[in-house]
Design a protein around this motif. Structure first.
Motif, PDB file in Angstrom:
ATOM      1  N   LEU A 162       0.855  -1.192   0.000  1.00 13.47           N
ATOM      2  CA  LEU A 162       0.000   0.000   0.000  1.00 13.47           C
ATOM      3  C   LEU A 162       0.885   1.235   0.000  1.00 13.47           C
ATOM      4  N   MET A 163       0.723   2.088  -0.996  1.00 12.60           N
ATOM      5  CA  MET A 163       1.408   3.373  -1.007  1.00 12.60           C
ATOM      6  C   MET A 163       0.419   4.429  -0.524  1.00 12.60           C
ATOM      7  N   HIS A 164       0.561   4.838   0.721  1.00 12.14           N
ATOM      8  CA  HIS A 164      -0.372   5.774   1.351  1.00 12.14           C
ATOM      9  C   HIS A 164       0.157   7.190   1.142  1.00 12.14           C
ATOM     10  N   VAL A 165      -0.513   7.941   0.260  1.00 16.32           N
ATOM     11  CA  VAL A 165      -0.084   9.295  -0.100  1.00 16.32           C
ATOM     12  C   VAL A 165      -0.776  10.308   0.807  1.00 16.32           C
ATOM     13  N   VAL A 166       0.027  11.218   1.366  1.00 17.98           N
ATOM     14  CA  VAL A 166      -0.478  12.241   2.283  1.00 17.98           C
ATOM     15  C   VAL A 166      -0.153  13.613   1.704  1.00 17.98           C
ATOM     16  N   ASP A 167      -1.082  14.543   1.851  1.00 19.63           N
ATOM     17  CA  ASP A 167      -0.870  15.925   1.407  1.00 19.63           C
ATOM     18  C   ASP A 167      -0.054  16.662   2.473  1.00 19.63           C
ATOM     19  N   GLY A 168       1.253  16.869   2.213  1.00 19.30           N
ATOM     20  CA  GLY A 168       2.113  17.534   3.181  1.00 19.30           C
ATOM     21  C   GLY A 168       1.789  18.996   3.378  1.00 19.30           C
ATOM     22  N   SER A 169       1.044  19.605   2.431  1.00 21.28           N
ATOM     23  CA  SER A 169       0.703  21.020   2.556  1.00 21.28           C
ATOM     24  C   SER A 169      -0.606  21.240   3.299  1.00 21.28           C
ATOM     25  N   ASP A 170      -1.302  20.149   3.671  1.00 19.93           N
ATOM     26  CA  ASP A 170      -2.565  20.290   4.395  1.00 19.93           C
ATOM     27  C   ASP A 170      -2.288  20.760   5.821  1.00 19.93           C
ATOM     28  N   GLU A 171      -3.288  21.441   6.394  1.00 21.09           N
ATOM     29  CA  GLU A 171      -3.116  21.977   7.744  1.00 21.09           C
ATOM     30  C   GLU A 171      -3.095  20.877   8.798  1.00 21.09           C
ATOM     31  N   PHE A 172      -3.834  19.777   8.531  1.00 21.19           N
ATOM     32  CA  PHE A 172      -3.898  18.674   9.487  1.00 21.19           C
ATOM     33  C   PHE A 172      -3.627  17.343   8.766  1.00 21.19           C
ATOM     34  N   PRO A 173      -2.381  17.098   8.356  1.00 26.78           N
ATOM     35  CA  PRO A 173      -2.091  15.860   7.610  1.00 26.78           C
ATOM     36  C   PRO A 173      -2.305  14.594   8.441  1.00 26.78           C
ATOM     37  N   LEU A 174      -2.059  14.666   9.752  1.00 25.32           N
ATOM     38  CA  LEU A 174      -2.236  13.479  10.588  1.00 25.32           C
ATOM     39  C   LEU A 174      -3.711  13.087  10.679  1.00 25.32           C
ATOM     40  N   GLU A 175      -4.613  14.079  10.613  1.00 27.63           N
ATOM     41  CA  GLU A 175      -6.044  13.779  10.579  1.00 27.63           C
ATOM     42  C   GLU A 175      -6.410  13.070   9.284  1.00 27.63           C
ATOM     43  N   GLN A 176      -5.776  13.459   8.177  1.00 23.62           N
ATOM     44  CA  GLN A 176      -6.006  12.772   6.908  1.00 23.62           C
ATOM     45  C   GLN A 176      -5.578  11.310   7.005  1.00 23.62           C
ATOM     46  N   ILE A 177      -4.410  11.071   7.589  1.00 21.67           N
ATOM     47  CA  ILE A 177      -3.918   9.699   7.727  1.00 21.67           C
ATOM     48  C   ILE A 177      -4.891   8.864   8.540  1.00 21.67           C
ATOM     49  N   ARG A 178      -5.402   9.432   9.618  1.00 22.94           N
ATOM     50  CA  ARG A 178      -6.334   8.708  10.487  1.00 22.94           C
ATOM     51  C   ARG A 178      -7.618   8.368   9.736  1.00 22.94           C
ATOM     52  N   ALA A 179      -8.149   9.325   8.967  1.00 25.11           N
ATOM     53  CA  ALA A 179      -9.392   9.088   8.226  1.00 25.11           C
ATOM     54  C   ALA A 179      -9.203   7.980   7.182  1.00 25.11           C
ATOM     55  N   VAL A 180      -8.073   7.989   6.476  1.00 25.48           N
ATOM     56  CA  VAL A 180      -7.812   6.969   5.459  1.00 25.48           C
ATOM     57  C   VAL A 180      -7.647   5.599   6.099  1.00 25.48           C
ATOM     58  N   ASN A 181      -6.930   5.539   7.208  1.00 20.81           N
ATOM     59  CA  ASN A 181      -6.722   4.258   7.884  1.00 20.81           C
ATOM     60  C   ASN A 181      -8.038   3.640   8.349  1.00 20.81           C
ATOM     61  N   GLU A 182      -8.997   4.469   8.763  1.00 23.06           N
ATOM     62  CA  GLU A 182     -10.300   3.956   9.189  1.00 23.06           C
ATOM     63  C   GLU A 182     -11.027   3.285   8.029  1.00 23.06           C
ATOM     64  N   VAL A 183     -11.010   3.927   6.849  1.00 23.62           N
ATOM     65  CA  VAL A 183     -11.692   3.348   5.686  1.00 23.62           C
ATOM     66  C   VAL A 183     -10.988   2.065   5.241  1.00 23.62           C
ATOM     67  N   ILE A 184      -9.660   2.076   5.217  1.00 22.69           N
ATOM     68  CA  ILE A 184      -8.909   0.881   4.800  1.00 22.69           C
ATOM     69  C   ILE A 184      -9.204  -0.282   5.738  1.00 22.69           C
ATOM     70  N   ALA A 185      -9.244  -0.010   7.052  1.00 21.42           N
ATOM     71  CA  ALA A 185      -9.544  -1.073   8.016  1.00 21.42           C
ATOM     72  C   ALA A 185     -10.926  -1.651   7.763  1.00 21.42           C
ATOM     73  N   ASP A 186     -11.885  -0.788   7.417  1.00 21.74           N
ATOM     74  CA  ASP A 186     -13.246  -1.239   7.136  1.00 21.74           C
ATOM     75  C   ASP A 186     -13.277  -2.127   5.898  1.00 21.74           C
ATOM     76  N   VAL A 187     -12.551  -1.720   4.853  1.00 20.41           N
ATOM     77  CA  VAL A 187     -12.511  -2.500   3.612  1.00 20.41           C
ATOM     78  C   VAL A 187     -11.858  -3.862   3.851  1.00 20.41           C
TER      79      VAL A 187
END
Length: 488
Positions: A342-367
């Motif tokens: 899995l290549m997990h791409v994160v937007d480094g310019s976002d204000e809350f990148p760690l929140e993005q990572i958490r949201a993606v991980n939740e969906v992946i775990a569900d799938v």
């Protein structure tokens, strides 16, 4: 699944090369031109002037007011969530006029924001001339109805907004079927009408004097609509299941050839399609917009050691991704479960990148739970470092140990990322030493394309090759084995 870090720009009819010639625009450029060619017409009001006669309302967004309930987190996080909602609304073709946030312990059970605030919202709607209110959350049917009666314009929640964007952007037959199913699952419990619009009964000949045995209450219109929707949903599920079988066959064929696969996942607009283009030269659609990619794109690339690998660009995720979409897109998201990496791409310019990572991980775990599969190894890639704050990047380097920092826009870090992919992806797996006759040059070509060659020499009898190859190719080479084949 995704946007890029590049701004929107006009797409030329043809691309001129340095030698004065012209080449055809890429598929991504043509898709971007097609998407930009149709614009919303201003002035077509969707205000519910007389809601007693409304039977069916389509999502037609124009001039909107956003409203959100801030229940947890900081004020900056609440404002970021509203900014994301504004970006979603603009992606759907709306003009955002105003955004309001209310601090509450929990959303009001009746009107989402409370009756007093709903009255204030009505005043804002009248003052701005808005024709739609978009709520930053999923509202129950009762909340939608109650709030709509107060503000007297159409009310749309976050889920319906995302579904509308997916409906606009889906291009493949499978993508359109998945979006239609998700919309129907969302719409079914929310069918509603006012006055007699949805309660008319069609007994006999629409309840008229149809003769003996033909009179009666029959079905109400809302019951008829629900029955038709359920029938359509059942048909769509069968079609998606059939398409899933075809996708499974292709995935199995890739696995039997031993070609390693990489699934590119991440938050919407993190730049996944740009990463795919940078690594493979795929030329897929790249657009600075949310959910620019909905149909998964698979492309081959050659690794630094000469092996081939396939990279799949998947649909982007977002905070509070509608459950209906996760279910409908499960067949395409299963590319995640079957990947070697899995290549997990994160937007480094976002204000809350760690929140993005958490949201993606939740969906992946569900799938993965739905597929009954274990999580593949993950490679974290922080993109858009050219646009990121240097202080934030320094902090991320300390927090995200082992992450790769790249810019698909400038190319910085892409070569290092490709080298790391070569190290991380599994080798072919079976060691062979074969003497292939010159009449079977096709097998030698396959060894070079699909395997890792250690030694090669030519003799009068043929080509002697020592290599690691996929199991399927090892079986085809078995008749020409010199030292036997053994599992690697």
């Amino acid at each position: 699944m995704t946007g890029s870090d590049q701004p929107d720009r006009a797409v030329p009819d043809e691309v001129h090369t340095s030698d004065g010639g012209a080449q055809e625009p890429s598929l991504g450029e043509m898709q971007l031109a097609e998407r930009s060619s149709l614009r919303r017409v201003e002035g077509l009001s969707t205000e519910l002037a007389d809601i007693t006669e409304v039977e069916q309302r389509q999502l037609r967004l124009e001039r909107v007011v956003l409203v959100g309930v801030w229940t947890e987190g900081t004020a900056a996080q609440a404002e970021t969530s509203m900014a994301e909602l504004a970006a979603l609304a603009e992606t759907a073709g709306s003009t955002v006029l105003e955004a309001l946030i209310q601090r509450r312990d929990r959303p009001d059970a009746s009107t989402y924001i409370g009756s007093g605030k709903a009255a204030e919202l009505r005043e804002v709607v009248m003052a701005t001339g808005a024709d739609t209110v978009i709520c930053d959350g999923e509202l129950s049917p009762a909340q939608l109805t109650s709030l709509e009666k107060i503000v007297q314009v159409k009310v749309v929640d976050r889920t319906a907004l995302i579904l509308d964007i997916f409906a606009q952007h889906a291009t493949s037959r499978e993508g359109k079927a998945q979006v239609s199913l998700a919309q129907m699952e969302y719409m079914l419990p929310r069918l509603r009408g006012w006055g007699e619009s949805m309660s008319r009964q069609a007994g006999g000949r629409a309840g008229s004097n149809g003769g003996v045995g033909l009179r009666g209450p029959g079905e109400t219109k809302i019951e008829t609509d629900r029955r038709r929707i359920r029938s359509r949903m059942a048909k769509l599920r069968r079609e998606i299941a059939h398409m899933k079988n075809a996708r499974d066959v292709k995935r199995h064929r890739r696995h039997t050839t031993g070609v390693p696969s990489v699934a590119i996942v991440g938050y919407t607009n993190a730049g996944k399609s740009s990463i795919l283009n940078a690594l493979t030269g795929a030329g897929v659609l790249v657009q600075n917009a949310l959910f620019a990619t909905l149909d998964p794109t698979t492309r081959r690339t050659v690794l630094d050691d000469g092996r081939e690998a396939v990279l799949t660009d998947t649909v982007g995720f977002v905070r509070h991704l509608p459950t209906q979409l996760v279910e409908a897109f499960r067949s395409t998201l299963e590319e995640v479960a079957g990947a070697d990496l899995l290549m997990h791409v994160v937007d480094g310019s976002d204000e809350f990148p760690l929140e993005q990572i958490r949201a993606v991980n939740e969906v992946i775990a569900d799938v993965l739970r739905g597929a009954g599969a274990d999580a593949p190894p993950e490679l974290l890639v922080v993109n858009k470092i050219d646009a990121a704050d240097p202080v934030e990047l320094t902090r991320l380097r300390g927090v995200l140990d082992g992450a790769h920092f790249v810019s698909a826009h400038t190319g910085e870090g892409i070569a290092e990322l490709r080298a790391h992919l070569t190290e991380r992806l599994p080798g072919p797996g079976v060691r062979v030493d074969v003497l292939v006759p010159y009449s079977r040059g096709d097998l030698v070509a396959r060894i070079h394309a699909e395997g890792t060659v250690d030694s090669e020499r030519h003799s009068a009898e043929g080509t002697a090759v020592g290599a690691e190859v996929p199991r399927a190719l090892a079986a085809a080479l078995a008749p020409y084995t010199m030292g036997g084949a053994q599992g690697g």
